[in-house]
Scaffold this motif. Structure first.
Motif, short mmCIF file in Angstrom:
data_model
loop_
_atom_site.label_atom_id
_atom_site.label_comp_id
_atom_site.label_asym_id
_atom_site.label_seq_id
_atom_site.Cartn_x
_atom_site.Cartn_y
_atom_site.Cartn_z
N ASP A 12 -6.15 -5.97 -5.32
CA ASP A 12 -6.53 -5.24 -4.12
C ASP A 12 -7.55 -4.15 -4.44
O ASP A 12 -7.25 -3.18 -5.15
CB ASP A 12 -5.28 -4.62 -3.48
N GLU A 44 -1.55 1.29 -7.38
CA GLU A 44 -2.36 2.52 -7.33
C GLU A 44 -2.44 3.24 -8.67
O GLU A 44 -3.00 4.32 -8.75
CB GLU A 44 -1.79 3.48 -6.28
N HIS A 49 0.80 -1.22 0.00
CA HIS A 49 0.00 0.00 0.00
C HIS A 49 0.83 1.28 0.00
O HIS A 49 0.27 2.37 -0.05
CB HIS A 49 -0.97 -0.01 1.19
N LEU A 99 -6.46 -0.55 -3.38
CA LEU A 99 -5.51 0.07 -4.29
C LEU A 99 -6.22 0.56 -5.55
O LEU A 99 -5.88 1.63 -6.10
CB LEU A 99 -4.41 -0.92 -4.66
#
Length: 371
Positions: A135, A105, A22, A138
């Motif tokens: 995820d 991301e 993350h 994300l």
């Protein structure tokens, strides 16, 4: 491991079980890989050969540019003649699709796509990007960054129904079509630029989309990829990238899972840009999990037979699926036809060094054989 189960169980693993770090771009910014791609020649190849498809002959390239410019002027003239009803300019654009698997991301997805478009001088090319990651948090961040950097507009699905109800049109994230900056003395009438004479323009990705996906679930990956391709009525992505993600697919899917993954993505792309984690990275997984007092995973070579010489195995697997490694020149000024004059060992060593990241992971570009 299914995405729903993994996301519930790995919140305490801090990314060390499925690779969903993350804070990834805090310690490995997107610019790091862009610089490596530039230094090893991959970026220039992507611009000139993958997304523009330029020839080696400068005279041929010049003829294509003249033909393209003539076509662009004709389209613009037609637009001016029928500004209210004609969408031919948009429809005639060549749509190229890029997919980033394991996008985190979205920083590198957007950075690479925008960097490619910034170097593309052809106004008749549009780049559309799809980022997928296991995820969901994300993916939310990627969508948020996308919205923060660009403006909203409403767009239809580019069909022939001009009377479509605007209320049925979906909100899409759109990108600046063109932007230009130049120095000018406004008191000098000769220097004040005529907008129609300006040539150099900064261009951006036409559209980007992010979604959650478990790559070990073949149905989910195929469904989301094929659905995106169908929107543009194309069979394959122009480029799929997989940065530091293959190890996690391998760990949770085994040797067969990794081979099946490559088979799936090879069926959906013309070019493949990979950064596989080397064997030593597998050993580090349990070291970090133990420090967190988390359950370990089986990364033994008895279970993962491909792991011991993973870079060679990846080459072999992709070759079996119809993909060849692209021999990209480190120095753009090196004439390939005169490589005999170059110290072969030193040149090969330089290529290997410049294409590896700070963590010694090798970036490699592959091309579909029929392409």
């Amino acid at each position: 491991m299914s995405s729903s189960k993994s996301m519930k169980e790995t919140c305490l693993d801090k990314g060390h079980r499925v690779g969903n770090f993350h804070n990834y771009y805090e310690f490995n910014p997107a610019d790091n890989r862009l610089k490596i791609m530039e230094n090893c020649g991959i970026f220039r190849y992507l611009v000139n050969d993958v997304f523009i498809s330029s020839e080696d002959d400068e005279q041929i390239r010049e003829k294509k540019r003249m033909k393209r410019d003539k076509a662009v002027k004709a389209v613009k003239a037609e637009e001016e003649r029928k500004p209210q009803t004609d969408n031919s300019a948009k429809r005639n654009k060549r749509k190229l699709l890029y997919c980033d698997l394991g996008c985190n991301e979205g920083d590198l997805t957007l950075a690479l796509g925008n960097a490619i478009m910034a170097e593309t001088c052809d106004p008749m090319i549009s780049l559309y990007c799809l980022g997928l990651d296991i995820d969901t948090e994300l993916i939310k961040r990627a969508k948020s960054k996308n919205k923060q950097q660009h403006v909203y507009s409403y767009a239809s699905q580019e069909d022939d129904d001009e009377d479509e109800d605007p209320s049925s049109m979906e909100a899409q994230v759109r990108y600046i079509e063109e932007a230009e900056f130049d120095a000018c003395d406004f008191n000098n009438k000769d220097e004040l630029k005529d907008p129609s004479s300006m040539e150099a323009q900064v261009r951006y990705i036409e559209e980007a989309e992010f979604d959650a996906c478990d790559f070990n679930n073949k149905d989910e990956l195929l469904l989301k990829s094929k659905t995106y391709l169908a929107r543009f009525d194309v069979e394959r992505f122009r480029l799929i990238s997989v940065f530091s993600t293959t190890m996690w697919i391998h760990i949770h899917g085994g040797d067969k899972g990794l081979v099946d993954f490559f088979q799936r993505i090879c069926s959906m792309t013309d070019y493949l840009l990979l950064e596989p984690q080397p064997s030593k990275c597998y050993r580090s997984v349990n070291v970090r999990l133990r420090k967190l007092w988390r359950p370990e995973v089986d990364v033994s070579t008895e279970r993962l037979e491909l792991r011991e010489n993973i870079e060679y195995e990846v080459d072999r697997i992709l070759k079996d699926f119809g993909f060849d490694k692209v021999d990209v020149d480190v120095d753009a000024n090196v004439d390939v036809s005169h490589k005999a004059d170059i110290n072969e060992h030193a040149y090969t060593q330089k290529k290997d060094e410049t294409s590896r990241t700070a963590w010694k992971r090798k970036l490699q570009l592959y091309r579909r054989r029929e392409t």
